[in-house]
Design an enzyme around this catalytic site. Sequence first.
Site, short mmCIF file in Angstrom:
data_model
loop_
_atom_site.label_atom_id
_atom_site.label_comp_id
_atom_site.label_asym_id
_atom_site.label_seq_id
_atom_site.Cartn_x
_atom_site.Cartn_y
_atom_site.Cartn_z
CG ASN A 191 -2.02 -1.06 1.08
OD1 ASN A 191 -2.54 -1.34 0.01
ND2 ASN A 191 -2.32 -1.70 2.20
CG ASP A 215 -4.46 -8.56 -11.89
OD1 ASP A 215 -4.18 -7.79 -12.82
OD2 ASP A 215 -4.90 -9.71 -12.08
N GLY A 216 -2.46 -6.83 -8.07
CA GLY A 216 -2.42 -6.23 -6.74
C GLY A 216 -1.87 -4.81 -6.77
CD GLU A 526 -5.56 -7.81 -1.39
OE1 GLU A 526 -5.66 -8.12 -0.18
OE2 GLU A 526 -4.49 -7.86 -2.02
#
Length: 576
Positions: A191, A215-216, A526
């Site tokens: 993050n 994709d994350g 997620e």
Amino acid sequence: MTRLSDNMEKPARLLSSRLYQKRRQVEVVLNRSVLAWKEIEKSKRRSSGTSSVSETALSHAVQVCEIVAVCKTKDDDPDSTETRRSRKKAKQLSQLYPHAFTVSHVRRTRQHQWRCSDVTFHCANQGLCEQWIQLINEQLSLLSNRPKSLLVYINPYGGKQRGKRIYEQKVASLFRRACISADVIVTERANHARDHLKTEANLDKYDGVVCVGGDGMFSEILHGLVTRTQMDNGVDLNQPDTELVPCSLRIGIIPAGSTDCICFATVGTNDPVTSALHIIVGDSQPMDVCSVHHNDVFLRYSVSLLGYGFYGDVLTDSERKRWLGPARYDLSGVKTFLSHNYYEGTISFLPAENNTGTPRDKLQCRSGCCVCQHRPSSKDNNQWEMSEEKEKSDEDGSGGWSVIRGKFIAINAASMSCACPRSPKGLSPSAHLADGTTDLILVRKCSRLDFFRHLLRHTNKDDQFDHSFVEVHRVRKFRFQPRHHELASLEDLSESPKKTGFSPICSAQTTCDYSTAHSSWTCDGELLPHAAIQVSVQCQLIRLFARGIEEQQQQQQQQCVFEDPCTLWALEPSTH
């Protein structure tokens, strides 16, 4: 050399010259949309001793919008693949025509892949050479959709930890060639990119944001950019019915992760060079985003798959096996399939209007998709009011909410096809990227064999929805309520066991744990902390540096190779 005025009858040639390319004389023409050249072949007539220009040579063209750059050619190093005779001829040509310029442009190859190719033209006059360079650059400067400054985030840990190397070896040089400046940030923690975009980044100085990862990493960029945009516009994210403000900056994806489904669905291939070229030419592909809430509290955004039941259980189990790497998904998938769990609940949804098509119409979302060009009206958005009175079956066709209660092995909401190399068609082959809807797929309780047949159809050309226990709806909004929230007593729970297979929910009725009665939602890879959710589709909230997957016919048209020279030289200026 011929310089033509702009007020001539269309198509106006901006410049036309006879130059040399690969030791052959060619006629080169530039108009506002196309750079074209054709070889000049001279055939001698023995009887008269005269010569004439042959009109049978192939003509080649490159769209101006797909020119990466043009520059004066430096002294070429000897090509080791050329013979001594060829090098000698090349040297002679260089002496006769010492000035040259090179045009770098997009070349389409196999499976939607793009490459950067160079074509070099030689001429004897330095002024003419500089005139060509100046005029082509002037046309490129008119392409206002092209980025000049980018903010790049690199995930050094994703996939096989190749993100930094992929950017430095395959992407950075292309950006420099196209005169794109890039501020690069290598993320140091989870993050990092999201938090930097939300609070620190000075977005006014950039034309786009690029993520190098999977994709994350894209999800981090998505959440950071969307959240920042809403904060700057005073939008309350915790209001499920609020229409969000679209992001002004486009997002580019350089695939470098273990999963790159977003890139595959919007470009057609997971190739870093192809993605970099889409960024350079300034492509723009709008995309829907689903906002997910629980009890009027914002949870996450989704652009690909929301999955409850089977896919939620697979992700939950795989999180305990992260040490296995990507193989954990296969192992958890087999384990979850054998467990064959099902879950009870109520799904309420607002169907989309008819002109958005249906999930089974076999109309795939491709570049220039006509379905995505139809945006929902404000009248459609006003129907998104959630109240107990409106949550009833749509028996009179009034466009109200529909309600389905049952036992489900899987509940999936696909906002795109979710195609990937393992599943070329995806979970919903006809889902669209930017039509303001998501395809809600309900897989009811069935035998293990039937469910296996359904899963198997994701890998072949059969219709995966052609089962009595599968139904699919194109919706604008939905919410899910798990069964255990509606139970009045343990007696109700005992009448409807939530699991079948290798283990019961509990060993005794008096010790039942409600936590085992529901699955978890996976939101673009997620896990969500709540099973009861509200989902709203935000139409075209973001834009990517992409153009959608091009059909083979479209690729052939974009190649601009014409066999009829008359057609080529009469090209009308494009509006692309």
